[in-house]
Design a protein around this motif. Sequence first.
Motif, PDB file in Angstrom:
ATOM      1  N   ALA A  66      54.894  11.030 -24.909  1.00 55.62           N
ATOM      2  CA  ALA A  66      55.716   9.480 -25.040  1.00 55.62           C
ATOM      3  C   ALA A  66      54.261   8.553 -25.276  1.00 55.62           C
ATOM      4  O   ALA A  66      53.341   8.889 -24.795  1.00 55.62           O
ATOM      5  CB  ALA A  66      56.454   9.053 -23.744  1.00 55.62           C
ATOM      6  N   ALA A  67      54.671   7.516 -26.009  1.00 57.80           N
ATOM      7  CA  ALA A  67      53.384   6.533 -25.987  1.00 57.80           C
ATOM      8  C   ALA A  67      53.419   5.502 -24.461  1.00 57.80           C
ATOM      9  O   ALA A  67      54.113   5.927 -23.819  1.00 57.80           O
ATOM     10  CB  ALA A  67      54.011   5.298 -27.052  1.00 57.80           C
ATOM     11  N   SER A 452      41.845  29.276 -27.319  1.00 56.85           N
ATOM     12  CA  SER A 452      42.829  30.188 -28.398  1.00 56.85           C
ATOM     13  C   SER A 452      43.460  29.321 -29.104  1.00 56.85           C
ATOM     14  O   SER A 452      43.758  28.309 -29.000  1.00 56.85           O
ATOM     15  CB  SER A 452      43.652  31.197 -27.646  1.00 56.85           C
ATOM     16  N   PHE A 453      43.601  29.801 -30.144  1.00 58.85           N
ATOM     17  CA  PHE A 453      44.215  28.993 -31.482  1.00 58.85           C
ATOM     18  C   PHE A 453      45.666  28.533 -30.958  1.00 58.85           C
ATOM     19  O   PHE A 453      45.963  27.261 -31.450  1.00 58.85           O
ATOM     20  CB  PHE A 453      44.362  29.831 -32.546  1.00 58.85           C
ATOM     21  N   GLU A 454      46.426  29.172 -30.533  1.00 60.32           N
ATOM     22  CA  GLU A 454      47.759  28.685 -29.976  1.00 60.32           C
ATOM     23  C   GLU A 454      47.652  27.753 -29.038  1.00 60.32           C
ATOM     24  O   GLU A 454      48.513  26.904 -29.102  1.00 60.32           O
ATOM     25  CB  GLU A 454      48.500  30.065 -29.480  1.00 60.32           C
ATOM     26  N   LYS A 455      46.722  27.929 -28.039  1.00 62.54           N
ATOM     27  CA  LYS A 455      46.693  26.687 -27.115  1.00 62.54           C
ATOM     28  C   LYS A 455      46.080  25.687 -27.435  1.00 62.54           C
ATOM     29  O   LYS A 455      46.616  24.565 -27.163  1.00 62.54           O
ATOM     30  CB  LYS A 455      45.645  27.439 -26.092  1.00 62.54           C
ATOM     31  N   THR A 456      45.200  25.862 -28.661  1.00 63.43           N
ATOM     32  CA  THR A 456      44.808  24.408 -29.170  1.00 63.43           C
ATOM     33  C   THR A 456      46.004  23.831 -29.962  1.00 63.43           C
ATOM     34  O   THR A 456      45.828  22.531 -29.887  1.00 63.43           O
ATOM     35  CB  THR A 456      43.638  24.983 -30.243  1.00 63.43           C
ATOM     36  N   LEU A 457      46.749  24.541 -30.619  1.00 63.30           N
ATOM     37  CA  LEU A 457      47.880  23.928 -31.422  1.00 63.30           C
ATOM     38  C   LEU A 457      48.719  23.278 -30.601  1.00 63.30           C
ATOM     39  O   LEU A 457      49.315  22.137 -30.692  1.00 63.30           O
ATOM     40  CB  LEU A 457      48.478  24.935 -32.263  1.00 63.30           C
ATOM     41  N   GLU A 458      49.035  23.668 -29.181  1.00 55.98           N
ATOM     42  CA  GLU A 458      49.921  23.232 -28.155  1.00 55.98           C
ATOM     43  C   GLU A 458      49.437  21.890 -27.774  1.00 55.98           C
ATOM     44  O   GLU A 458      50.082  20.844 -27.288  1.00 55.98           O
ATOM     45  CB  GLU A 458      50.326  24.180 -27.110  1.00 55.98           C
ATOM     46  N   LEU A 460      47.269  19.919 -29.122  1.00 61.35           N
ATOM     47  CA  LEU A 460      47.359  18.934 -30.314  1.00 61.35           C
ATOM     48  C   LEU A 460      48.825  18.330 -30.288  1.00 61.35           C
ATOM     49  O   LEU A 460      48.636  17.015 -30.358  1.00 61.35           O
ATOM     50  CB  LEU A 460      46.845  19.429 -31.518  1.00 61.35           C
ATOM     51  N   ASP A 461      49.601  19.235 -30.252  1.00 66.99           N
ATOM     52  CA  ASP A 461      51.097  18.612 -30.457  1.00 66.99           C
ATOM     53  C   ASP A 461      51.437  17.578 -29.206  1.00 66.99           C
ATOM     54  O   ASP A 461      52.187  16.731 -29.352  1.00 66.99           O
ATOM     55  CB  ASP A 461      52.060  19.728 -30.503  1.00 66.99           C
ATOM     56  N   THR A 462      50.800  17.895 -27.913  1.00 66.45           N
ATOM     57  CA  THR A 462      51.250  17.317 -26.748  1.00 66.45           C
ATOM     58  C   THR A 462      50.450  15.811 -26.945  1.00 66.45           C
ATOM     59  O   THR A 462      50.943  15.025 -26.459  1.00 66.45           O
ATOM     60  CB  THR A 462      50.534  18.012 -25.545  1.00 66.45           C
ATOM     61  N   LEU A 463      49.250  15.860 -27.349  1.00 66.54           N
ATOM     62  CA  LEU A 463      48.425  14.847 -27.120  1.00 66.54           C
ATOM     63  C   LEU A 463      48.148  13.716 -28.305  1.00 66.54           C
ATOM     64  O   LEU A 463      48.306  12.432 -28.167  1.00 66.54           O
ATOM     65  CB  LEU A 463      46.869  15.147 -26.845  1.00 66.54           C
ATOM     66  N   VAL A 464      48.463  14.447 -29.523  1.00 66.01           N
ATOM     67  CA  VAL A 464      48.246  13.513 -30.877  1.00 66.01           C
ATOM     68  C   VAL A 464      49.866  13.175 -31.195  1.00 66.01           C
ATOM     69  O   VAL A 464      50.317  14.212 -31.642  1.00 66.01           O
ATOM     70  CB  VAL A 464      47.174  14.262 -31.635  1.00 66.01           C
ATOM     71  N   PRO A 465      49.897  11.975 -31.864  1.00 65.33           N
ATOM     72  CA  PRO A 465      49.037  10.783 -31.775  1.00 65.33           C
ATOM     73  C   PRO A 465      49.298   9.788 -30.575  1.00 65.33           C
ATOM     74  O   PRO A 465      48.526   8.906 -30.609  1.00 65.33           O
ATOM     75  CB  PRO A 465      49.351  10.294 -33.234  1.00 65.33           C
TER      76      PRO A 465
END
Length: 717
Positions: A66-67, A452-458, A460-465
């Motif tokens: 959430a923003a 790991s690649f999976e943790k990084t994607l998770e 990024l999906d949580t924080l960005v944008p």
Amino acid sequence: MYSSVIVPRQWTRFTCLCRSLTSVEGQKLPQNSKSSDGISPPPRKPRGPTDLLQALAATVGTDPTAAHYKYHDDPYLIPLSNFRKRSYALSAEAGRKAAAWIRDEHSNLFTTREWDPPTKNKTPYFNADPRIEAFAPKPIYNDASKVTEQDLKYTIQNALIDDSITIFQLLGGTSGVSEELKLQLLQLLCFYNEKEPESMEWLEERWFAANTRDRQAATWRLGGLADQIFESMDPKTPEAYCAMIQGMAKYYQAERAHMLTMEVKEKGIPLSTGVYNSLIGCVGFLREGTTLRVEALRSLLAEMHEQGISPNDETLSACLRSLSAWGGGKILQQMALSIVAEFRRLDIQPGLAAYYYLLCLFCKERGPRFDILSTIINELEQKEHLEAKEPADTNFFITAMGVCSDHLQNITMAERLHALLMKGDNYKLVGDAYKESIYYRHYVTVACRHASFEKTLELLDTLVPNVYVPEPSVMEEIIKTLEVGGAGDRLAQAWSQLVVFGHSKRARLVERLLDAMVNTYPGQEEEVKSKMRAAAADMLSFGQMTPEEKEMKDIRSPVQKLSATAVCNIIEMCSDTQDKADPLWKSVEVALQRLRKEEAAGVPARPQALADVAKKAAAVGLPGIAATAVTYLAECGFEEAMAASVHVLGTMLNRPEQEVEELLSQGQSALVSSLHPAAMAVAEAYSLAKTGGPIIQESERTSSSSDSDSDSSSDDE
């Protein structure tokens, strides 16, 4: 006559009152644990006005995507770039500042009734119930104001520096004010150095200000009102001495503070713990060299012990702050550890500010690697909650995450630190918006490099944008991670993020994204490839202005050009189609024209890619694009131009390469009369690549090769 009516009414009211009192009395819980009927209800627990709301919020939990609450919860209104977030927050605060300006400039509208008759005095009133002092218009004092000591006391209690000085002068200065008020005013002036403090209302303006670091320079106002009040006091009390010494030390007037301290010691006046804390904070300005500074620090601590002055948390922070400001080395590090151990014997535990100074002292960027952060996190994880005791506490988490990213390069430590920040109410210690952005910059960087690649994607999906908008350097790390993971779909999505985040005009970042897309393109599915081709075509057209727009718009700074390698990457991806009518071929033609007009910087790093594009264009029936590609290769002097010209011309004429080479060896007049204009352009490119000169002059051409894409070539030409 009316007695028979009034009495029943009064009796009815009395009956209702008795019933209400009985019901209220029955709702009261007994204070004792036992009652006559054997029922023992639990004791009453005091509840706050927001306890119920907090309990409901705890059942729902927080949404990490959430923003921020200061933005409207609307997908069309939530800002998705750092510039828009800053503009949104400052514009909202500007509206509040405008309201405060109206309140202060037109205070009479909020304190009198405007609708009273002209012959009647205006009736004072308060337009809010209950009256909130912070929202009420502030009184205005000038040379014509009739003031008393109560007004001076009001301004001192509310930290109104300018008004306090004005009222003090109106009351007659040092001779017209009581000693008690003079001492209070002296303490206020010393604390703020006779300057108006920054308003606590305008948080966004302070958060986005450029001066994020404190200036360590002698800014004490010499000969100011504080010095005048101090000299007029007779006798000078210990509180006055303490206020002056602390003020001078706080604003780094170290020599005068030291001299005044010597004077106090000679007179036998006792000093407080706060005075010694201030002296410890500026002891580095009195000595040069690590050895002399350490000796001066030890002498101050020994002096406190001799006089029986008990240190506190601020004493420990002041010691570590001075040590961290003097540089690094084993001497300072051993001194810091010994000080922390000694204070723990006194049952004084270090706070977040002390840990921050330890990290600054041990974890230098170019120094040896020290794993002191793991010990600090182990101690902090044992606490139920963290408390903020001084402003420097908000520097701990951003510094610790920077240590995880740059010094230790440990993703496990970063995850433990982030879990500690998200525990309970600890998130309030992350600091302002600027510090929050720095914290997530380090966190995302260390995750992209070491998780790991999976943790990084998770992550990024949580924080960005909504929570964090990556800066260009962090966006480059994200692109590298997606390239290594082969995530073509994410790379195509990254271009739309660059547009939304305001990074689409950064040529270096766009070029890095194109390189990653080209490297991962071959192994993707057809659906993903179509997305990547569409993104590449959009990169070519984005930000381009028509000649009319260029004339109308005043461009003060030059627009960065994409490199020829980046444009070649766009051509390579857009040409991966067998459909002659595909709109992507138009993008290929535009990109080739941009290369020939030198609207791209440099030359392509992989000319073979353009040669392959020329062969594809000739195979699908687009001879003009093929001719433009081989002509550009020949003009740049690439050796691939000859082989590409022969292959393309063979495809156009439907003849083997040996016959094409014989045809190219014929005379000039034979070629002009027998070849199609597009094929003639390919022949000229061959001659240019082989001999360095064209077969015919440019003026002898009958038409340009770009107009021949609609014509078909045959064997009879």
